[in-house]
Design a protein around this motif. Structure first.
Motif, PDB file in Angstrom:
ATOM      1  N   GLN A 176      15.202 -20.191 -34.034  1.00  0.00           N
ATOM      2  CA  GLN A 176      14.904 -19.246 -35.107  1.00  0.00           C
ATOM      3  C   GLN A 176      13.989 -18.150 -34.572  1.00  0.00           C
ATOM      4  OE1 GLN A 176      14.433 -20.562 -39.258  1.00  0.00           O
ATOM      5  NE2 GLN A 176      13.760 -22.516 -38.398  1.00  0.00           N
ATOM      6  N   ASP A 177      14.301 -16.898 -34.886  1.00  0.00           N
ATOM      7  CA  ASP A 177      13.496 -15.767 -34.425  1.00  0.00           C
ATOM      8  C   ASP A 177      12.443 -15.443 -35.476  1.00  0.00           C
ATOM      9  OD1 ASP A 177      12.437 -13.489 -33.345  1.00  0.00           O
ATOM     10  OD2 ASP A 177      14.359 -12.565 -32.860  1.00  0.00           O
ATOM     11  N   PHE A 178      11.354 -16.207 -35.469  1.00  0.00           N
ATOM     12  CA  PHE A 178      10.317 -16.013 -36.475  1.00  0.00           C
ATOM     13  C   PHE A 178       9.660 -14.638 -36.351  1.00  0.00           C
ATOM     14  CE2 PHE A 178      10.476 -20.680 -36.120  1.00  0.00           C
ATOM     15  CZ  PHE A 178      10.663 -21.003 -37.450  1.00  0.00           C
ATOM     16  N   ALA A 179       9.515 -14.132 -35.119  1.00  0.00           N
ATOM     17  CA  ALA A 179       8.902 -12.810 -34.935  1.00  0.00           C
ATOM     18  C   ALA A 179       9.708 -11.734 -35.646  1.00  0.00           C
ATOM     19  CB  ALA A 179       8.783 -12.493 -33.445  1.00  0.00           C
ATOM     20  N   GLU A 180      11.031 -11.839 -35.578  1.00  0.00           N
ATOM     21  CA  GLU A 180      11.877 -10.854 -36.247  1.00  0.00           C
ATOM     22  C   GLU A 180      11.798 -10.996 -37.765  1.00  0.00           C
ATOM     23  OE1 GLU A 180      14.686  -7.704 -36.663  1.00  0.00           O
ATOM     24  OE2 GLU A 180      13.213  -8.304 -35.157  1.00  0.00           O
ATOM     25  N   TYR A 213      14.348  -9.769 -56.059  1.00  0.00           N
ATOM     26  CA  TYR A 213      13.387  -9.359 -55.044  1.00  0.00           C
ATOM     27  C   TYR A 213      14.084  -9.116 -53.707  1.00  0.00           C
ATOM     28  CZ  TYR A 213      10.473 -11.685 -58.530  1.00  0.00           C
ATOM     29  OH  TYR A 213       9.903 -12.091 -59.692  1.00  0.00           O
ATOM     30  N   ALA A 214      13.374  -8.426 -52.829  1.00  0.00           N
ATOM     31  CA  ALA A 214      13.832  -8.317 -51.445  1.00  0.00           C
ATOM     32  C   ALA A 214      13.569  -9.648 -50.747  1.00  0.00           C
ATOM     33  CB  ALA A 214      13.090  -7.192 -50.736  1.00  0.00           C
ATOM     34  N   VAL A 215      14.565 -10.166 -50.023  1.00  0.00           N
ATOM     35  CA  VAL A 215      14.463 -11.469 -49.375  1.00  0.00           C
ATOM     36  C   VAL A 215      14.743 -11.313 -47.881  1.00  0.00           C
ATOM     37  CG1 VAL A 215      15.389 -13.817 -49.249  1.00  0.00           C
ATOM     38  CG2 VAL A 215      15.172 -12.689 -51.467  1.00  0.00           C
ATOM     39  N   VAL A 216      13.925 -11.942 -47.058  1.00  0.00           N
ATOM     40  CA  VAL A 216      14.161 -12.019 -45.614  1.00  0.00           C
ATOM     41  C   VAL A 216      14.211 -13.488 -45.237  1.00  0.00           C
ATOM     42  CG1 VAL A 216      13.306 -11.442 -43.312  1.00  0.00           C
ATOM     43  CG2 VAL A 216      12.955  -9.838 -45.199  1.00  0.00           C
ATOM     44  N   ASP A 217      15.209 -13.870 -44.476  1.00  0.00           N
ATOM     45  CA  ASP A 217      15.329 -15.280 -44.110  1.00  0.00           C
ATOM     46  C   ASP A 217      16.097 -15.412 -42.811  1.00  0.00           C
ATOM     47  OD1 ASP A 217      15.089 -18.028 -44.275  1.00  0.00           O
ATOM     48  OD2 ASP A 217      16.753 -18.292 -45.664  1.00  0.00           O
ATOM     49  N   ARG A 271      19.276  -9.510 -49.698  1.00  0.00           N
ATOM     50  CA  ARG A 271      18.895 -10.477 -48.673  1.00  0.00           C
ATOM     51  C   ARG A 271      19.177  -9.934 -47.271  1.00  0.00           C
ATOM     52  NH1 ARG A 271      17.881 -15.705 -48.806  1.00  0.00           N
ATOM     53  NH2 ARG A 271      18.439 -15.794 -50.990  1.00  0.00           N
ATOM     54  N   ALA A 272      18.192 -10.030 -46.402  1.00  0.00           N
ATOM     55  CA  ALA A 272      18.344  -9.680 -44.991  1.00  0.00           C
ATOM     56  C   ALA A 272      18.270 -10.960 -44.176  1.00  0.00           C
ATOM     57  CB  ALA A 272      17.245  -8.710 -44.552  1.00  0.00           C
ATOM     58  N   LEU A 273      19.310 -11.245 -43.408  1.00  0.00           N
ATOM     59  CA  LEU A 273      19.380 -12.483 -42.635  1.00  0.00           C
ATOM     60  C   LEU A 273      19.171 -12.200 -41.153  1.00  0.00           C
ATOM     61  CD1 LEU A 273      22.418 -14.278 -44.336  1.00  0.00           C
ATOM     62  CD2 LEU A 273      19.974 -14.684 -44.706  1.00  0.00           C
ATOM     63  N   VAL A 274      18.310 -13.002 -40.534  1.00  0.00           N
ATOM     64  CA  VAL A 274      18.039 -12.885 -39.102  1.00  0.00           C
ATOM     65  C   VAL A 274      18.884 -13.923 -38.374  1.00  0.00           C
ATOM     66  CG1 VAL A 274      16.275 -13.075 -37.303  1.00  0.00           C
ATOM     67  CG2 VAL A 274      15.694 -12.073 -39.539  1.00  0.00           C
ATOM     68  N   PRO A 275      19.734 -13.507 -37.422  1.00  0.00           N
ATOM     69  CA  PRO A 275      20.640 -14.452 -36.757  1.00  0.00           C
ATOM     70  C   PRO A 275      19.890 -15.512 -35.945  1.00  0.00           C
ATOM     71  CG  PRO A 275      21.298 -12.171 -36.347  1.00  0.00           C
ATOM     72  CD  PRO A 275      19.937 -12.120 -36.965  1.00  0.00           C
ATOM     73  N   THR A 276      20.535 -16.652 -35.789  1.00  0.00           N
ATOM     74  CA  THR A 276      20.046 -17.739 -34.936  1.00  0.00           C
ATOM     75  C   THR A 276      20.864 -17.774 -33.651  1.00  0.00           C
ATOM     76  OG1 THR A 276      21.572 -19.285 -35.986  1.00  0.00           O
ATOM     77  CG2 THR A 276      19.345 -19.144 -36.900  1.00  0.00           C
ATOM     78  N   ARG A 277      20.412 -18.581 -32.689  1.00  0.00           N
ATOM     79  CA  ARG A 277      21.242 -18.822 -31.504  1.00  0.00           C
ATOM     80  C   ARG A 277      21.024 -20.258 -31.037  1.00  0.00           C
ATOM     81  NH1 ARG A 277      16.882 -16.002 -29.107  1.00  0.00           N
ATOM     82  NH2 ARG A 277      16.074 -16.967 -27.210  1.00  0.00           N
ATOM     83  N   LEU A 278      22.070 -20.847 -30.505  1.00  0.00           N
ATOM     84  CA  LEU A 278      22.004 -22.231 -30.038  1.00  0.00           C
ATOM     85  C   LEU A 278      21.440 -22.279 -28.625  1.00  0.00           C
ATOM     86  CD1 LEU A 278      22.870 -25.187 -30.849  1.00  0.00           C
ATOM     87  CD2 LEU A 278      24.883 -24.783 -29.416  1.00  0.00           C
TER      88      LEU A 278
END
Length: 346
Positions: free
Chosen positions: A302-306, A168-172, A328-335
């Motif tokens: 975490q960028d939940f909107a993205e 499947y297509a995955v976004v996380d 899989r498409a990964l959305v970056p995090t930031r500290l």
């Protein structure tokens, strides 16, 4: 009573605005109004905006049922999730519904309290009966990677936060990146090691965070302490925090979510361990309340909107093109650095 009198006695039926009314007001043909209603792309933007403005002014609403019969699309999607109690799932669902609204999609949510093969398939079947164009599945647990969990391939599916493999297509969110950022931050402050309050063992997110934490320590030549398992709750963070507070060698703690970090902060305060003077603490999520913790919490954002935007983008693309997308498409995090971390005092 004459026929004319009878006609006069009947209440007048008010009809709603028609496509012809919209066309007249916008100064276009009925065919152009139809193209705009059916979201065809062969209308220039200025004309489209003029037609939409006329629709709003007249209160004209396209007949969704009739449009579905013509186009085969219902402008509706389903969301399957097994819990709404965690912060991450609630924010993800909120982001998906917001992104769906931008695309003029209605959303039907089905919650599965006990995710098993039968309940997942049953939820999917119920959504299919409600005429949806595609489905988003939000699962924290390792479920879709089990061999006996399969979904029909006649509808687009996007999976959030689960190990769906290549099916499947995955976004996380990039869970591993966030855990590395947290661990490297604490090591960069001179702490000899970092203790970890992990999430539940069956959680996909927790698995990736604990793995990245251990690998980051290993890359520095540090043997990782035993990960201490919580259940995402403040109570579990408090329980583990009491154990950590009793260990004088503990100087840095990375909690897998902000709620467990809050529990750990309380336990450290009660034990007289100064934060961040003696112990630095980092969370994960960047809850709105985390900046109001005492001290304000350093955490991974975490960028939940993205995540929500990409889910809907992938689903709409699959619906429109009939292409079965995977990967899989990964959305970056930031500290986000706040006052709960400081240099190692030795």
């Amino acid at each position: 009573m004459t026929d004319t009198a009878k006609d006069r006695s009947r209440p007048e039926t008010r009809r709603g605005p028609s496509m012809a009314d919209v066309a007249k007001l916008a100064g276009v043909s009925s065919q152009t109004v139809s193209r705009v209603s059916n979201e065809r792309r062969n209308v220039d933007e200025a004309t489209r905006e003029r037609v939409l403005a006329a629709m709003r002014r007249l209160g004209y609403k396209p007949n969704r049922a009739a449009r579905a019969l013509r186009t085969g699309r219902f402008r509706s999607i389903g969301v399957i999730t097994f819990t709404l109690s965690t912060y991450g799932n609630m924010r993800t669902l909120d982001a998906i519904t917001a992104a769906a609204a931008e695309e003029d999609l209605t959303v039907t949510v089905i919650r599965i309290p006990d995710p098993t093969t039968g309940t997942v398939s049953g939820a999917y079947r119920r959504l299919s009966e409600q005429a949806v164009d595609g489905v988003v599945i939000i699962f924290e647990a390792h479920l879709l990677d089990q061999a006996d969990i399969t979904l029909p391939d006649d509808q687009p599916v996007v999976v959030v936060d689960s190990n769906a493999g290549d099916a499947y297509a995955v976004v996380d969110t990039d869970q591993e990146l966030g855990a590395r950022q947290a661990t490297e931050h604490l090591l960069g402050l001179g702490h000899p090691t970092v203790w970890h309050i992990a999430g539940p063992e069956d959680s996909f997110s927790a698995h990736h965070r604990v793995t990245a934490w251990a690998e980051t320590l290993r890359a520095r030549g540090i043997t990782s302490p035993l990960a201490m398992r919580g259940d995402w709750s403040t109570d579990s963070g408090y329980r583990i925090g009491r154990e950590l507070a009793a260990r004088p060698e503990v100087s840095a703690v990375f909690a897998a979510n902000d709620q467990m970090a809050l529990g750990a902060l309380q336990a450290l305060h009660e034990a007289g361990r100064d934060v961040p003077g003696e112990v630095s603490v980092v969370g994960f999520d960047d809850m709105p309340e985390s900046k109001a913790f005492w001290p304000p919490l350093t955490t991974v954002h975490q960028d939940f909107a993205e995540v929500g935007r990409r889910c809907i983008e992938k689903l709409v693309h699959a619906i429109e093109t009939k292409e079965h997308e995977t990967g899989r498409a990964l959305v970056p995090t930031r500290l986000i650095v706040r006052e709960s971390t400081a240099r190692y005092a030795g």
